[in-house]
Enzyme design. Structure first.
Site, PDB file in Angstrom:
ATOM      1  N   LYS A   1       1.261  -2.654   6.612  1.00 35.01           N
ATOM      2  CA  LYS A   1       1.802  -2.576   5.257  1.00 35.01           C
ATOM      3  C   LYS A   1       3.301  -2.286   5.268  1.00 35.01           C
ATOM      4  O   LYS A   1       4.015  -2.675   4.338  1.00 35.01           O
ATOM      5  CB  LYS A   1       1.030  -1.545   4.440  1.00 35.01           C
TER       6      LYS A   1
ATOM      7  N   TYR B   1      -3.353  -0.243  10.197  1.00 34.49           N
ATOM      8  CA  TYR B   1      -3.315  -0.726   8.818  1.00 34.49           C
ATOM      9  C   TYR B   1      -2.004  -0.324   8.157  1.00 34.49           C
ATOM     10  O   TYR B   1      -1.334  -1.143   7.509  1.00 34.49           O
ATOM     11  CB  TYR B   1      -4.493  -0.156   8.032  1.00 34.49           C
TER      12      TYR B   1
ATOM     13  N   SER C   1       0.834  -1.195   0.000  1.00 38.09           N
ATOM     14  CA  SER C   1       0.000   0.000   0.000  1.00 38.09           C
ATOM     15  C   SER C   1       0.868   1.244   0.000  1.00 38.09           C
ATOM     16  O   SER C   1       2.008   1.226   0.490  1.00 38.09           O
ATOM     17  CB  SER C   1      -0.893   0.004   1.249  1.00 38.09           C
TER      18      SER C   1
END
Length: 252
Positions: free
Chosen positions: A153, A149, A136
């Site tokens: 990543k 999150y 990401s």
């Protein structure tokens, strides 16, 4: 026929990737916790050579069963593993429940790692195999309102770099792709404050095209989106202070 096993393939980016590889003549494995949707997709002409089933990346027995189901159909061949399954919760970290935090770590970190390790013997036995991890843009700099999150990543990026070296002697090329916010159900679940300042720059099909492109043009990672590439270059050239400033401007 070459083969591609895709996690989180029932919808969104995973489904777009499965369709792309099917169009390119691959025997595709559509695996997801939503097995019913994956099995329904087998009725579509584009997936006439596909295999579908259940895979919960948080559970090693489920992973092994899914890989076994797939490779029984492919004669033990696994050319491309696409680690796409992922979970996202947006908002301030202190508003996240324990279950939300654990879900992101269990799927995005532990699950991706366990799938990769379980697939390693199959990849090693297949000439020119590769692993493509869905990373990401949030691995460029930690993103407020996406803290956990984003951190998962960063892990994906680090694991990709390490396994790119560690599995080189096994003839397994490991890489990742770093898209910006994508117009999917997950992308639309961002905190509203992000959505005010960030646009859905890309559709799932564009990510799928780029993922397949990595099988033709190997690179350690591939950053998607013009603004994301600029952000990435600025961060690499000017260091953490400028990266922090640039991140603030992007996410508001």
């Amino acid at each position: 026929m070459k083969t591609a096993f895709i996690t989180g393939a029932a919808q969104g980016i995973g489904l777009a990737i499965a369709r792309q590889f099917a169009r390119e003549g691959y025997q595709v494995g559509l695996f997801d916790v939503n097995a019913a949707r994956c099995e329904e997709l087998l009725s579509h002409p584009e997936f006439k050579h596909a295999v579908a089933g259940f895979c919960d990346v948080r559970d090693s027995a489920s992973i092994n069963e899914a890989l076994s189901t797939f490779t029984q159909a492919t004669g033990g061949q696994l050319h491309v593993l696409v680690n796409n399954a992922g979970v996202l919760s947006g908002g301030e970290i202190m508003t996240h429940s324990e279950s939300q935090i654990r879900a992101m770590v269990d799927v995005n970190v532990t699950g991706l790692t366990m799938v990769s390790c379980a697939a390693h013997p199959l990849l090693k036995a297949t000439e020119g195999a590769m692993v493509i991890n869905l990373c990401s843009a949030s691995s460029i700099h930690g993103i407020p309102l996406l803290a956990v999150y984003s951190a998962t990543k960063f892990y994906v990026d680090g694991l990709t770099q390490a396994l790119n070296l560690e599995w080189e002697d096994d003839d397994i090329y490991v890489t990742c792709i770093k898209p910006p916010v994508i117009d999917t159900e997950m992308g639309r679940s961002l905190d509203p404050r992000h959505i005010e300042n960030m646009t859905w720059e890309m559709k799932p099909d564009a990510v799928a095209t780029a993922v397949y492109g990595l099988t033709q043009r190997r690179a350690l990672h591939h950053v998607l989106g013009s603004s994301t590439r600029t952000w990435h270059r600025v961060s690499r050239l000017f260091g953490m202070g400028v990266s922090r400033w640039f991140t603030q401007r992007i996410v508001g």
